[in-house]
Design an enzyme around this catalytic site. Sequence first.
Site, mmCIF file in Angstrom:
data_model
loop_
_atom_site.group_PDB
_atom_site.id
_atom_site.type_symbol
_atom_site.label_atom_id
_atom_site.label_comp_id
_atom_site.label_asym_id
_atom_site.label_seq_id
_atom_site.Cartn_x
_atom_site.Cartn_y
_atom_site.Cartn_z
ATOM 1 N N ILE A 65 0.839 -1.193 0.000
ATOM 2 C CA ILE A 65 0.000 0.000 0.000
ATOM 3 C C ILE A 65 0.876 1.245 0.000
ATOM 4 C CG2 ILE A 65 -1.717 1.279 1.368
ATOM 5 C CD1 ILE A 65 -2.250 -1.506 2.779
ATOM 6 N N CYS A 66 0.484 2.244 -0.793
ATOM 7 C CA CYS A 66 1.093 3.568 -0.690
ATOM 8 C C CYS A 66 -0.033 4.595 -0.823
ATOM 9 C CB CYS A 66 2.213 3.773 -1.706
ATOM 10 S SG CYS A 66 1.653 3.898 -3.413
ATOM 11 N N ARG A 67 0.306 5.827 -1.180
ATOM 12 C CA ARG A 67 -0.715 6.867 -1.262
ATOM 13 C C ARG A 67 -1.648 6.643 -2.440
ATOM 14 N NH1 ARG A 67 -1.848 12.110 -3.180
ATOM 15 N NH2 ARG A 67 -0.232 11.882 -4.747
ATOM 16 N N MET A 93 -4.072 4.599 -0.551
ATOM 17 C CA MET A 93 -4.843 5.131 0.567
ATOM 18 C C MET A 93 -5.797 6.240 0.133
ATOM 19 S SD MET A 93 -4.262 3.293 3.198
ATOM 20 C CE MET A 93 -4.930 4.258 4.560
#
Length: 101
Positions: A65-67, A93
């Site tokens: 997961i990242c932005r 996210m």
Amino acid sequence: MEEIKEIAPEEVQKRLEAGETLFLVDVREDEEVAYGKIPEAVHIKMGEIPAKTDLLDKDTEYIFICRSGMRSENVCRYLNSLGYKTVNMAGGMLQYQGKTE
């Protein structure tokens, strides 16, 4: 180029809410995580992944997961090349609507 497996943020949320155990790794920077991360996620910054591969099990599938889903996709490519099982949370996210801490 190898196809990267992806999962929608809604699917991650649904599976967590159903009580499923998922192995989530948040690769964002500290200041980004401060705005909230998925409680079940382990935080390992993208730049630290090469030094911390020994923390990962090659028989376990990890969701990264990242932005927005771009950095986590790059992490997936890197780890796939080393023989790890990875899934990218597409949209990151920015698209995740579930519980954060």
